[in-house]
Write an enzyme that holds these catalytic residues in place. Sequence first.
Site, short mmCIF file in Angstrom:
data_model
loop_
_atom_site.label_atom_id
_atom_site.label_comp_id
_atom_site.label_asym_id
_atom_site.label_seq_id
_atom_site.Cartn_x
_atom_site.Cartn_y
_atom_site.Cartn_z
N LYS A 182 -2.75 -8.33 9.39
CA LYS A 182 -3.25 -7.27 10.27
C LYS A 182 -4.70 -6.95 9.97
O LYS A 182 -5.08 -6.76 8.82
CB LYS A 182 -2.38 -6.03 10.11
N HIS B 44 0.83 -1.19 0.00
CA HIS B 44 0.00 0.00 0.00
C HIS B 44 0.87 1.25 0.00
O HIS B 44 2.08 1.17 0.22
CB HIS B 44 -0.90 0.00 1.24
N LEU C 294 -2.92 3.84 18.19
CA LEU C 294 -2.43 5.21 18.22
C LEU C 294 -1.20 5.29 19.12
O LEU C 294 -1.01 4.45 20.00
CB LEU C 294 -3.52 6.16 18.73
N ASP D 43 0.56 8.67 9.53
CA ASP D 43 1.48 8.67 8.38
C ASP D 43 2.29 9.97 8.39
O ASP D 43 1.74 11.07 8.22
CB ASP D 43 0.70 8.55 7.07
N THR E 151 -5.39 -4.52 16.16
CA THR E 151 -5.01 -3.23 16.72
C THR E 151 -5.95 -2.82 17.86
O THR E 151 -6.83 -3.58 18.24
CB THR E 151 -5.05 -2.13 15.64
N GLU F 52 -1.31 -4.85 18.52
CA GLU F 52 -0.63 -3.57 18.36
C GLU F 52 -1.48 -2.50 19.04
O GLU F 52 -2.67 -2.69 19.25
CB GLU F 52 -0.48 -3.20 16.87
N ASN F 53 -0.86 -1.36 19.35
CA ASN F 53 -1.64 -0.20 19.73
C ASN F 53 -1.98 0.57 18.46
O ASN F 53 -1.17 0.70 17.55
CB ASN F 53 -0.89 0.69 20.73
N ARG G 38 5.18 3.82 18.18
CA ARG G 38 6.26 3.50 17.30
C ARG G 38 7.51 4.13 17.84
O ARG G 38 7.47 5.00 18.71
CB ARG G 38 5.89 4.00 15.90
N GLU H 231 -3.63 -3.42 6.19
CA GLU H 231 -4.71 -4.18 6.84
C GLU H 231 -5.64 -4.81 5.82
O GLU H 231 -5.86 -4.27 4.73
CB GLU H 231 -5.50 -3.23 7.75
#
Length: 552
Positions: A377, A173, A465, A181, A424, A462-463, A495, A265
């Site tokens: 995901k 993607h 945010l 992003d 997520t 995953e988180n 991240r 995803e």
Amino acid sequence: MALTLRSSTSFTNLKATKSFKSPDHDSLGTTTICFAQMKPSSSRLRARNIPAASMSLPESHVSHGKISVVTEKRERLHGLTIPHDHENNSKVPVFVMLPLDTITLGGKLNKPRAMNVSLMALKSAGVEGVMVDAWWGLVEKDGPLKYNWEGYAELVQMVEKHGLKLQVVMSFHQCGGNVGDSCSIPLPPWVLEEISKNPDLVYTDRSGRRNPEYISLGCDSLPVLRGRTPIQAYSDYMRSFRDRFRDYLGRVIVEIQVGMGPCGELRYPSYPESHGTWKFPGIGEFQCYDKYMRASLEAAAEAIGKKEWGKGGPHDSGHYKQFPEETEFFRRDGTWNTEYGQFFLEWYSQKLLDHGDKILAAAKGTFHGTGPKLSAKIAGIHWHYRTRSHAAELTAGYYNTRYRDGYLPIAQILSKHCVVFNFTCMEMRDGEQPDYANCSPEGLVQQVKMATKKAGVELAGENALERYDAGGYEQVLATSRSDSGNGLSAFTYLRMNKRLFEGDNWRHLVEFVKNMSEGGRKISELDSRGTNLYIGFIGDKNVEEMKGGALV
């Protein structure tokens, strides 16, 4: 400013204070790393007990074109009554996502000295490894079947040097236009050229708006990419990666996450943020108006003798930013709950399942026997979860309503290919969400935990945010346990950036990693025998002693 950060394990062979400046981080000045003893941090992370709600899925039947459902007066969310009769005592390894621009547009490792020091710090914190996106738009940029893996090769070697593991995302993607992003990496130029000649190669909404994030699944099996189908292009890409990194697979590279849609995803791009198209908590829009998706819908309608149902998606499903009750389709007893609504939603969601099935079959055929796990995901779309229609999930392709479990079919596809279900929003609590959005991230996570357990597939998390507070970590600790469905087999933190290495943020991460290594079972003291990571931002001096790089 100087910050002392507590680590539970020791750096090795580092005795002297290092002072250095990275030319890539002028704003940071010079970064100093020292190692000294200190008392354990007094901060604590406590895993909350989340009571499992007693919930049931009522039976349904079709009557006069309307799907009537036997319900109790008090409507309830998905789920079952879960006994709390055992604990998950296994270690839950923690990975950390690397920056989106870890590899430059030129295909080189971005800020290698900064990366080196950052990986050293993460190793000291006890993390298992890191995750990186292998962008299609970077690797195959120069033309079909022309791959450049050199920047990734340098990263893999650096990760191995620090004794860490690597999760690699096959990112088919674009980067840019969604939550979090921070850079722009479009699809390969030659792919964009084909899209410019045939705009129907990308997802399209009812108003004709094209979305260049990902190639439409409607043309999965058509040779629209210079003689290759999209599935063939993805397969060739994965095969090239396998051949280039064969010696590291299963040893350093322990997981391949297979991208299957926007943000990597398995979903439709139903809630794009770019240009203000969508805003939380809007319901989003169906993405089924390119000519390939329209042809598929038309054929499906004709196959059941309902040709009029194949002329397009629902006309009454509203717009991106609307709420369910503002539309005829998604309101409490709306069109979604009719025979037509069921037909359309089954077609729309099945197309997404078939897409996932094809790509995962290709991935399994490529990586089988090479060592790493495969994962996929799934998006945590938690807004409007407390409504009957679950509108935001429906437009994304998850046929999950008050009366239907939309995550079990996904889990079963992943189980078929021995793929880990990566989900997520593990850090979110219901009480943190605005009432008007009818959110329930906790209810959604519990439903997914039960679906993956029933399907016999591993669950990782995953988180959704960026979170640095103790509360977010506490919630992940609570959901990591297996006392309400599947426990987590791994967790990837979003991240790595400069904020992560700041005082309390770093301490929270270190203690979180330690508690996850104990299965999230208890709160424990940080290891007083460990060392500290001292980070100070000072002026331009002692640059000559630079032996590393600045933290990212």
